[in-house]
Design a protein around this motif. Structure first.
Motif, PDB file in Angstrom:
ATOM      1  N   PRO B 125      -6.116  -2.849  -3.746  1.00  0.00           N
ATOM      2  CA  PRO B 125      -5.235  -3.491  -4.725  1.00  0.00           C
ATOM      3  C   PRO B 125      -4.102  -2.612  -5.231  1.00  0.00           C
ATOM      4  O   PRO B 125      -3.135  -3.132  -5.782  1.00  0.00           O
ATOM      5  N   THR B 126      -4.201  -1.299  -5.045  1.00  0.00           N
ATOM      6  CA  THR B 126      -3.166  -0.436  -5.612  1.00  0.00           C
ATOM      7  C   THR B 126      -2.268   0.175  -4.534  1.00  0.00           C
ATOM      8  O   THR B 126      -1.587   1.155  -4.771  1.00  0.00           O
ATOM      9  N   MET B 127      -2.282  -0.420  -3.349  1.00  0.00           N
ATOM     10  CA  MET B 127      -1.466   0.143  -2.274  1.00  0.00           C
ATOM     11  C   MET B 127      -0.581  -0.974  -1.719  1.00  0.00           C
ATOM     12  O   MET B 127      -1.034  -2.098  -1.543  1.00  0.00           O
ATOM     13  N   LYS B 128       0.686  -0.652  -1.454  1.00  0.00           N
ATOM     14  CA  LYS B 128       1.599  -1.648  -0.889  1.00  0.00           C
ATOM     15  C   LYS B 128       1.017  -2.167   0.418  1.00  0.00           C
ATOM     16  O   LYS B 128       0.506  -1.377   1.223  1.00  0.00           O
ATOM     17  N   ILE B 129       1.134  -3.481   0.656  1.00  0.00           N
ATOM     18  CA  ILE B 129       0.509  -4.017   1.863  1.00  0.00           C
ATOM     19  C   ILE B 129       1.126  -3.395   3.116  1.00  0.00           C
ATOM     20  O   ILE B 129       0.415  -3.141   4.091  1.00  0.00           O
ATOM     21  N   GLY B 130       2.418  -3.135   3.087  1.00  0.00           N
ATOM     22  CA  GLY B 130       3.055  -2.514   4.250  1.00  0.00           C
ATOM     23  C   GLY B 130       2.446  -1.160   4.553  1.00  0.00           C
ATOM     24  O   GLY B 130       2.177  -0.822   5.705  1.00  0.00           O
ATOM     25  N   ASP B 131       2.189  -0.403   3.479  1.00  0.00           N
ATOM     26  CA  ASP B 131       1.594   0.920   3.665  1.00  0.00           C
ATOM     27  C   ASP B 131       0.176   0.827   4.214  1.00  0.00           C
ATOM     28  O   ASP B 131      -0.282   1.717   4.929  1.00  0.00           O
ATOM     29  N   GLN B 132      -0.507  -0.259   3.856  1.00  0.00           N
ATOM     30  CA  GLN B 132      -1.871  -0.411   4.368  1.00  0.00           C
ATOM     31  C   GLN B 132      -1.858  -0.673   5.872  1.00  0.00           C
ATOM     32  O   GLN B 132      -2.745  -0.234   6.596  1.00  0.00           O
ATOM     33  N   ILE B 133      -0.835  -1.396   6.332  1.00  0.00           N
ATOM     34  CA  ILE B 133      -0.702  -1.613   7.781  1.00  0.00           C
ATOM     35  C   ILE B 133      -0.251  -0.318   8.452  1.00  0.00           C
ATOM     36  O   ILE B 133      -0.782   0.097   9.472  1.00  0.00           O
ATOM     37  N   LYS B 134       0.718   0.336   7.809  1.00  0.00           N
ATOM     38  CA  LYS B 134       1.263   1.576   8.359  1.00  0.00           C
ATOM     39  C   LYS B 134       0.158   2.627   8.526  1.00  0.00           C
ATOM     40  O   LYS B 134       0.114   3.346   9.519  1.00  0.00           O
ATOM     41  N   GLU B 135      -0.741   2.677   7.548  1.00  0.00           N
ATOM     42  CA  GLU B 135      -1.836   3.651   7.604  1.00  0.00           C
ATOM     43  C   GLU B 135      -2.610   3.506   8.911  1.00  0.00           C
ATOM     44  O   GLU B 135      -2.903   4.494   9.584  1.00  0.00           O
ATOM     45  N   ALA B 136      -2.935   2.242   9.257  1.00  0.00           N
ATOM     46  CA  ALA B 136      -3.697   2.010  10.483  1.00  0.00           C
ATOM     47  C   ALA B 136      -2.921   2.494  11.705  1.00  0.00           C
ATOM     48  O   ALA B 136      -3.497   3.067  12.631  1.00  0.00           O
TER      49      ALA B 136
END
Lengths: 311, 341
Positions: B125-136
């Motif tokens: 909930p505290t991370m930008k969704i784009g960053d969550q994809i980028k992380e992967a």
């Protein structure tokens, strides 16, 4: 967000006003006579009465209250200390540096140490590390501050002679007071971090992060930690706020000329302007810290920004 | 045609005509959850195969062990309570259970990824969704931050979310949109195997079809093999080539979709179909399967379904049934000697 902050600042004014009325009334009710303190024990009754008249202490409660509020909030004049005959504000500003230093250093160290210990405990749940951390933090939370401070003085200052026992001469003088102030806070922060971290690492998004192939360490630091910080920030904030008021006990034990010890002396002397002024400054600082916490919430958890906007 | 297989789990049931290579082979997998006072046998000697590019449905009621199987394949079972007691999970020929955590981290999200059941809680909930994809993406590919960001934007657009929403947080999305983000994360590194754990259960019906269609389209584009976990037979019919029916941590029937839908043989599978509301029988009561699944901490000696079976025989309560080959592709685990009608 800006609207929310503005609203909170307006609230701050109301709170400070309320605090002023309460502290004025309390000082009015309690026993003791500033005129007698000022003039020494042997002064004649006439002299005392004359001084009381001069200070306006013989006026009725309402008159005194209104005069005090008018002076403080319209003329922005907190008054002059009965005891030292110097403006209260000047005196507080001379002393607040010591209190601020101790409060900042001990809060900072308590935060770093507390969060670290909490994370270690949570990520090693039920291991010896966790058990040790729980036991230590329980011990530190339960331990009275004054006793711990005295122990520190007796061991590190008197027996070993490594550090000065009282006063402020150099940076070394800050070490023992800071340690006494931060122990309880560290324990509180560690306990809060542990329990909120334990809640977070069972969440689904942690499994998602694991399924991405993320390492355990990064899952904790990048995902779980940030989410578990909200309650921890609350603890940190109130810790800092409390210490801004000066840790009275610690300042007394180490003879530190901070705000806390200033207030203590002022109360003993029935130095009304000094007490009121001190309380006001503390109340304003505390409210400001709480407002700051609310702003930090938004930086940590974006959901708060929406919650604020909807209010 | 019926041919009883005595050694239980070495199965060669899949279509001889299916020449696609086997990408995943689960053999005799057994998983237990250990707590202070009991041992729950969640998965018992499960075996199945998945061929490259195909979709296998794992169907069964809640608590049958479907998710545990999926998590075991991905290696994300909770390490405190879960214990893999035996079996092999061969992925491209190598046993995932033998790999170190480091090696598994390289496979997770890269070659095997997973879509979770509840999109509401699956995103940070505290991370930008784009960053969550980028992380992967960044975990598995050597890219600069700008390139990673661009790939994440591409993924967002691929699942039908405008790239400008990169910096939004999960709470600014609806459930269906969140599930799209979860799918984007899962497909970000073009995995060979995608495990979808009830990907549409938490979504409302109108969104379900959209999300499923999108998943299947992307699967075709990327050539991904899919394990589809669901309790919805409709989804199975729509998406799967092969079906394994899971009951009480066991595969009780397995075959191609035609085998299962046209020749359902295990009384549990038959019961599953019978309990569906039918379009013709208006006003008729639904026919649920009576009783409950046995407690995994206290499994019966014989067939786990015997208690609920409409036509049990004496031996069902005392001996474990063995696999019976009904055809080249179709097996069933039942004491009765079923024939395909």
């Amino acid at each position: 967000m800006a609207k929310y902050i503005l609203k909170r600042v307006l609230w701050l004014i109301v709170i400070v006003l309320a605090v002023s009325v309460v502290i004025f009334s309390l000082m009015f009710i309690i026993d003791g006579d500033p005129a007698r303190s000022i003039l020494s024990v042997n002064a004649s009754q006439e002299d005392i009465d004359a001084l009381r008249d001069k200070l306006g202490l013989n006026d009725p409660y309402w008159v005194q209250l209104v005069r005090f509020l008018k002076q403080t909030f319209l003329e922005f004049d907190i008054g002059t200390s009965y005891r030292t005959r110097k403006p209260v504000l000047t005196e507080i500003f001379e002393r607040i540096g010591y209190t601020l230093t101790i409060a900042s250093v001990s809060t900072f160290v308590a935060t770093v140490l507390g969060i670290y210990l909490g994370v270690v405990a949570a990520t090693n749940q039920y291991s010896w590390k966790d058990n040790t951390a729980i036991f230590l933090s329980l011990f530190c939370v339960s331990m009275p501050e004054f006793w711990f401070a005295l122990m520190l003085v007796s061991i590190f200052a008197l027996q070993l002679g490594w550090l000065p026992p009282l006063g402020i001469d150099s940076w070394k003088s800050y070490i023992l007071p800071c340690i006494s102030c931060l122990v309880g806070g560290t324990a509180n922060i560690a306990r809060q971090t542990r329990s909120s971290m334990l809640g977070e690492i069972r969440q689904d998004y942690i499994t998602t992060a694991k399924a991405k192939g993320q390492t355990k360490e990064k899952i904790i630091t990048r995902h779980a930690l940030k989410n578990s910080l909200i309650p921890v920030i609350t603890v940190i904030g109130s810790l800092f706020g409390t210490q801004l008021g000066g840790s009275v006990v610690v300042e007394q034990i180490f003879s530190i000329p901070g705000v806390g010890s200033y207030m203590m002396t002022a109360i003993g002397f029935r130095d009304y302007p000094a007490v009121r002024g001190g309380v006001l400054v503390i109340a304003i600082c505390f409210s400001a810290v709480i407002l700051l916490i609310d702003i930090v919430y938004v930086l940590v958890d974006p959901r708060f920004s929406e919650r604020y906007n909807n209010q | 045609m019926a041919d009883q297989n005595r050694d239980g789990f070495t199965l060669q049931y899949q279509a001889v005509s299916d020449k696609r290579e086997i990408i995943l082979q689960v053999k005799d997998l057994t998983v237990e959850y250990v707590t202070d006072d009991e041992v729950a046998k969640a998965v018992n000697h499960v075996s199945f195969e998945l061929r490259s590019g195909s979709t296998l449905g794992l169907v069964g009621e809640t608590g049958a062990g479907k998710t545990t199987i999926a998590k075991a394949v991905l290696g994300v079972l909770p390490d405190v309570s879960a214990r893999i007691c035996g079996g092999e999970i061969l992925f491209n020929g190598s046993d995932l259970l033998e790999l170190s955590e480091m090696e598994m981290q390289k496979i997770r999200g890269n070659q095997i990824s997973m879509i979770f059941q509840d999109p509401m809680t699956a995103l940070n909930p505290t991370m930008k969704i784009g960053d969550q994809i980028k992380e992967a993406i960044m975990l598995h590919e050597k890219l600069s931050h700008a390139e990673g960001e661009k790939r994440a934007v591409d993924m967002l657009e691929m699942v039908g979310i405008p790239g400008e929403r990169y910096s939004d947080y999960p709470h600014q999305f609806s459930g269906g949109m969140k599930q799209r983000v979860v799918i984007a994360i899962a497909l970000a590194c073009k995995p060979q195997l995608l495990i979808a754990d009830e990907p549409t259960t938490a979504l409302d019906v109108t969104i379900q079809a959209q999300v499923l269609d999108m998943m299947m389209k992307l699967k075709m584009e990327l050539g991904t093999s899919v394990i589809m976990i669901t309790h919805d037979l409709g989804i199975i019919a729509e998406t799967c080539d092969y079906v394994a029916v899971i009951y009480s941590g066991e595969v009780v029937e397995c075959g191609t979709s035609e085998d299962i839908f046209d020749y359902a043989s295990h009384p549990y599978t038959v019961g599953l179909f019978a309990s569906l509301p039918s379009r013709s029988g208006k006003g008729e009561r639904l026919k649920p399967i009576k009783g409950m699944m046995p407690d995994p901490a206290d499994l019966p000696e014989g067939c786990p379904f015997a208690e609920r079976c409409p036509c049990p025989e004496k031996q069902c309560f005392s001996t474990k049934p063995e696999y019976l080959h009904l055809s080249d592709t179709h097996i069933v685990k039942c004491c009765k000697r079923w024939e395909r009608q």
